[in-house]
Design a protein around this motif. Structure first.
Motif, PDB file in Angstrom:
ATOM      1  N   GLN A  39       6.496  -0.525   9.601  1.00 48.55           N
ATOM      2  CA  GLN A  39       6.919  -1.083   8.318  1.00 48.55           C
ATOM      3  C   GLN A  39       6.359  -0.284   7.148  1.00 48.55           C
ATOM      4  OE1 GLN A  39       9.111  -3.610   7.600  1.00 48.55           O
ATOM      5  NE2 GLN A  39       9.618  -3.553   9.780  1.00 48.55           N
ATOM      6  N   ALA A  40       5.128   0.204   7.284  1.00 49.54           N
ATOM      7  CA  ALA A  40       4.520   0.998   6.206  1.00 49.54           C
ATOM      8  C   ALA A  40       5.301   2.295   5.996  1.00 49.54           C
ATOM      9  CB  ALA A  40       3.070   1.300   6.532  1.00 49.54           C
ATOM     10  N   LEU A  41       5.685   2.943   7.078  1.00 45.86           N
ATOM     11  CA  LEU A  41       6.449   4.187   6.957  1.00 45.86           C
ATOM     12  C   LEU A  41       7.849   3.933   6.404  1.00 45.86           C
ATOM     13  CD1 LEU A  41       5.312   5.856  10.277  1.00 45.86           C
ATOM     14  CD2 LEU A  41       4.782   6.652   7.965  1.00 45.86           C
ATOM     15  N   ALA A  42       8.473   2.852   6.837  1.00 48.92           N
ATOM     16  CA  ALA A  42       9.806   2.512   6.332  1.00 48.92           C
ATOM     17  C   ALA A  42       9.767   2.228   4.835  1.00 48.92           C
ATOM     18  CB  ALA A  42      10.362   1.310   7.089  1.00 48.92           C
ATOM     19  N   GLY A  43       8.642   1.691   4.366  1.00 51.13           N
ATOM     20  CA  GLY A  43       8.515   1.392   2.952  1.00 51.13           C
ATOM     21  C   GLY A  43       8.156   2.594   2.098  1.00 51.13           C
ATOM     22  N   ALA A  44       7.431   3.552   2.691  1.00 51.26           N
ATOM     23  CA  ALA A  44       6.883   4.654   1.896  1.00 51.26           C
ATOM     24  C   ALA A  44       7.736   5.919   1.888  1.00 51.26           C
ATOM     25  CB  ALA A  44       5.479   5.001   2.405  1.00 51.26           C
ATOM     26  N   LEU A  45       8.396   6.238   2.985  1.00 52.15           N
ATOM     27  CA  LEU A  45       8.990   7.566   3.111  1.00 52.15           C
ATOM     28  C   LEU A  45      10.343   7.773   2.430  1.00 52.15           C
ATOM     29  CD1 LEU A  45       7.980   8.659   6.717  1.00 52.15           C
ATOM     30  CD2 LEU A  45       6.857   9.131   4.541  1.00 52.15           C
ATOM     31  N   PRO A  46      11.205   6.752   2.308  1.00 52.83           N
ATOM     32  CA  PRO A  46      12.486   7.016   1.654  1.00 52.83           C
ATOM     33  C   PRO A  46      12.353   7.598   0.246  1.00 52.83           C
ATOM     34  CG  PRO A  46      12.629   4.978   2.876  1.00 52.83           C
ATOM     35  CD  PRO A  46      11.189   5.405   2.923  1.00 52.83           C
ATOM     36  N   ALA A  47      11.294   7.267  -0.460  1.00 47.81           N
ATOM     37  CA  ALA A  47      11.090   7.824  -1.806  1.00 47.81           C
ATOM     38  C   ALA A  47      10.765   9.307  -1.759  1.00 47.81           C
ATOM     39  CB  ALA A  47       9.956   7.072  -2.511  1.00 47.81           C
ATOM     40  N   HIS A  48      10.501   9.832  -0.575  1.00 49.22           N
ATOM     41  CA  HIS A  48      10.160  11.246  -0.430  1.00 49.22           C
ATOM     42  C   HIS A  48      11.216  12.004   0.383  1.00 49.22           C
ATOM     43  CE1 HIS A  48       6.141  10.579  -2.133  1.00 49.22           C
ATOM     44  NE2 HIS A  48       6.182   9.428  -1.493  1.00 49.22           N
ATOM     45  N   GLY A  49      12.438  11.528   0.343  1.00 50.57           N
ATOM     46  CA  GLY A  49      13.537  12.249   0.955  1.00 50.57           C
ATOM     47  C   GLY A  49      13.685  12.064   2.449  1.00 50.57           C
ATOM     48  N   VAL A  50      13.066  11.017   2.989  1.00 56.94           N
ATOM     49  CA  VAL A  50      13.133  10.778   4.421  1.00 56.94           C
ATOM     50  C   VAL A  50      13.808   9.435   4.679  1.00 56.94           C
ATOM     51  CG1 VAL A  50      11.827  10.487   6.560  1.00 56.94           C
ATOM     52  CG2 VAL A  50      11.025  12.102   4.820  1.00 56.94           C
ATOM     53  N   THR A  51      14.964   9.468   5.324  1.00 57.90           N
ATOM     54  CA  THR A  51      15.600   8.233   5.763  1.00 57.90           C
ATOM     55  C   THR A  51      14.916   7.770   7.047  1.00 57.90           C
ATOM     56  OG1 THR A  51      17.756   8.592   4.750  1.00 57.90           O
ATOM     57  CG2 THR A  51      17.716   7.264   6.758  1.00 57.90           C
ATOM     58  N   ALA A 189      -6.205   2.177   5.245  1.00 56.88           N
ATOM     59  CA  ALA A 189      -5.867   2.728   6.560  1.00 56.88           C
ATOM     60  C   ALA A 189      -4.387   3.092   6.629  1.00 56.88           C
ATOM     61  CB  ALA A 189      -6.225   1.730   7.653  1.00 56.88           C
ATOM     62  N   LEU A 190      -3.546   2.214   6.114  1.00 55.41           N
ATOM     63  CA  LEU A 190      -2.105   2.488   6.135  1.00 55.41           C
ATOM     64  C   LEU A 190      -1.736   3.592   5.153  1.00 55.41           C
ATOM     65  CD1 LEU A 190      -0.688  -1.123   6.491  1.00 55.41           C
ATOM     66  CD2 LEU A 190      -0.862   0.644   8.261  1.00 55.41           C
ATOM     67  N   GLU A 191      -2.470   3.702   4.061  1.00 54.63           N
ATOM     68  CA  GLU A 191      -2.240   4.804   3.123  1.00 54.63           C
ATOM     69  C   GLU A 191      -2.557   6.146   3.770  1.00 54.63           C
ATOM     70  OE1 GLU A 191      -4.641   3.917  -0.244  1.00 54.63           O
ATOM     71  OE2 GLU A 191      -3.181   2.553  -1.152  1.00 54.63           O
ATOM     72  N   ILE A 192      -3.625   6.188   4.575  1.00 54.62           N
ATOM     73  CA  ILE A 192      -3.967   7.421   5.294  1.00 54.62           C
ATOM     74  C   ILE A 192      -2.840   7.793   6.245  1.00 54.62           C
ATOM     75  CG2 ILE A 192      -5.537   8.403   7.032  1.00 54.62           C
ATOM     76  CD1 ILE A 192      -7.772   6.727   5.711  1.00 54.62           C
ATOM     77  N   LEU A 193      -2.329   6.794   6.947  1.00 54.61           N
ATOM     78  CA  LEU A 193      -1.246   7.031   7.908  1.00 54.61           C
ATOM     79  C   LEU A 193       0.003   7.546   7.211  1.00 54.61           C
ATOM     80  CD1 LEU A 193      -0.233   4.651  10.796  1.00 54.61           C
ATOM     81  CD2 LEU A 193       1.494   5.605   9.299  1.00 54.61           C
ATOM     82  N   THR A 194       0.468   6.825   6.200  1.00 55.77           N
ATOM     83  CA  THR A 194       1.708   7.229   5.535  1.00 55.77           C
ATOM     84  C   THR A 194       1.545   8.553   4.804  1.00 55.77           C
ATOM     85  OG1 THR A 194       1.175   5.869   3.593  1.00 55.77           O
ATOM     86  CG2 THR A 194       2.546   4.857   5.298  1.00 55.77           C
ATOM     87  N   GLY A 195       0.357   8.778   4.231  1.00 51.44           N
ATOM     88  CA  GLY A 195       0.112  10.044   3.538  1.00 51.44           C
ATOM     89  C   GLY A 195       0.140  11.224   4.494  1.00 51.44           C
ATOM     90  N   ALA A 196      -0.467  11.041   5.670  1.00 51.92           N
ATOM     91  CA  ALA A 196      -0.484  12.121   6.660  1.00 51.92           C
ATOM     92  C   ALA A 196       0.925  12.444   7.133  1.00 51.92           C
ATOM     93  CB  ALA A 196      -1.368  11.723   7.840  1.00 51.92           C
ATOM     94  N   VAL A 197       1.718  11.422   7.378  1.00 46.51           N
ATOM     95  CA  VAL A 197       3.089  11.645   7.838  1.00 46.51           C
ATOM     96  C   VAL A 197       3.917  12.293   6.740  1.00 46.51           C
ATOM     97  CG1 VAL A 197       5.197  10.534   8.664  1.00 46.51           C
ATOM     98  CG2 VAL A 197       2.979   9.767   9.514  1.00 46.51           C
ATOM     99  N   ARG A 198       3.751  11.822   5.516  1.00 46.16           N
ATOM    100  CA  ARG A 198       4.501  12.399   4.394  1.00 46.16           C
ATOM    101  C   ARG A 198       4.195  13.893   4.243  1.00 46.16           C
ATOM    102  NH1 ARG A 198       2.367   9.576   0.680  1.00 46.16           N
ATOM    103  NH2 ARG A 198       0.981  11.173  -0.155  1.00 46.16           N
ATOM    104  N   GLU A 199       2.914  14.255   4.315  1.00 50.75           N
ATOM    105  CA  GLU A 199       2.520  15.654   4.167  1.00 50.75           C
ATOM    106  C   GLU A 199       3.034  16.507   5.321  1.00 50.75           C
ATOM    107  OE1 GLU A 199      -1.688  15.776   3.635  1.00 50.75           O
ATOM    108  OE2 GLU A 199      -1.642  14.571   1.794  1.00 50.75           O
ATOM    109  N   TRP A 200       2.976  15.949   6.534  1.00 45.93           N
ATOM    110  CA  TRP A 200       3.441  16.695   7.706  1.00 45.93           C
ATOM    111  C   TRP A 200       4.946  16.927   7.646  1.00 45.93           C
ATOM    112  CZ3 TRP A 200       6.304  14.434  11.955  1.00 45.93           C
ATOM    113  CH2 TRP A 200       6.473  15.296  13.038  1.00 45.93           C
ATOM    114  N   VAL A 201       5.687  15.887   7.303  1.00 48.26           N
ATOM    115  CA  VAL A 201       7.142  16.005   7.224  1.00 48.26           C
ATOM    116  C   VAL A 201       7.535  17.071   6.197  1.00 48.26           C
ATOM    117  CG1 VAL A 201       9.209  14.783   6.442  1.00 48.26           C
ATOM    118  CG2 VAL A 201       7.685  13.699   8.077  1.00 48.26           C
TER     119      VAL A 201
END
Length: 205
Positions: A39-51, A189-201
Motif C-alpha cells: 500500500q505504501a508503494l502504491a501510494g508513493a510511486l505514481p507521483a514519480h512516473g511509476v504505475t 520505516a515505510l519512508e525508507i522502503l518507498t524512498g529506496a524503491v523510488r531511487e532504484w527505479v
C-alpha cells in the motif's frame, strides 16, 4: 479480473500521470494486497512516473485461506502478465515474501525489466539450511531486495553475495513492522522502503 490457469486473478491499478514503467506487485502467502509495504508503494510511486499494479492471486480472489504450491502461484502470475504489459511499458516484476519468490522464478521467462523483492523469504524461520537463495540469484535481471533488519525469514546479513542490491529497514520484521519503542517510527520505516524503491527505479533504463 483476469482468467489464468489457476483461476481468476485481480489487478488493482494505481496509474501514474506520465508513466514510464509499470511496477507489478504480488502479495505473500499469509495476506493480500492490503499489506503495509504494498500500500505504501502504491501510494508513493505514481507521483514519480511509476504505475503500480497490485495483483491478487487466484487463491485469494477465491477466498481461500492457504496459498497453493509454488507452481500454481507461478501459473497465476504468468496468466496476468499479458495484461500487465498491455500499457506498452517496461514491467518490473515484484512482490512481498512468496510474491517475491514468484517474481524471481519467472522474471527471465516473462521478460521482466527488473525484479523488486520485498521481504524475500530466504529460508523458513529457524531453518537457514533450507535456503531459497538460488531463486533470488537466478532472477537474471536487475534486482532490489528490501529486507527488515529483524526478519525471521532471513536477516540482511544472511544474504549471500550476488548480482542484486539490498536495502535494510532497521528493526523491521517480515511485514516491515517496527517495535513501538524502536528508534525508528513505523512511518519512517515505510519512508525508507518507498524512498529506496523510488531511487532504484529511477536508475532503470
Amino acid at each position: 479480473m483476469v482468467a489464468t490457469e489457476a483461476g481468476y486473478a485481480r489487478i488493482t491499478w494505481y496509474p501514474a500521470g506520465k508513466a514510464r514503467l509499470v511496477l507489478a506487485l504480488g502479495h505473500g502467502a499469509g495476506g493480500g494486497i492490503e499489506a503495509r509495504d504494498l500500500q505504501a508503494l502504491a501510494g508513493a510511486l505514481p507521483a514519480h512516473g511509476v504505475t503500480v499494479a497490485l495483483v491478487e492471486q487466484p487463491w485469494r480472489v477465491a477466498g481461500k485461506k492457504v496459498a497453493p504450491a509454488p507452481k500454481t502461484l507461478d501459473a497465476g502470475w504468468r496468466g496476468v502478465w499479458p495484461v500487465l504489459t498491455r500499457p506498452g511499458l517496461p514491467v518490473v516484476s515484484g512482490g512481498r515474501s512468496a510474491g517475491a519468490r514468484v517474481a524471481c522464478r519467472t522474471a527471465a521467462e516473462l521478460g521482466a525489466h527488473a525484479v523488486l523483492a520485498l521481504s524475500f523469504p530466504l529460508h523458513p524461520p529457524g531453518r537457514p539450511e533450507k535456503s531459497r537463495a538460488e531463486e533470488l540469484l537466478g532472477a537474471g535481471v536487475p534486482t532490489l531486495v528490501v529486507q527488515g533488519g529483524n526478519d525471521p525469514f532471513g536477516k540482511p546479513a544472511e544474504f549471500p553475495a550476488g548480482a542484486f542490491a539490498l536495502v535494510e529497514v532497521d528493526r523491521g520484521d517480515h511485514g516491515f513492522a517496527v517495535p513501538k519503542r524502536a528508534e525508528i517510527t513505523q512511518e519512517r520505516a515505510l519512508e525508507i522502503l518507498t524512498g529506496a524503491v523510488r531511487e532504484w527505479v529511477a536508475t532503470l533504463g
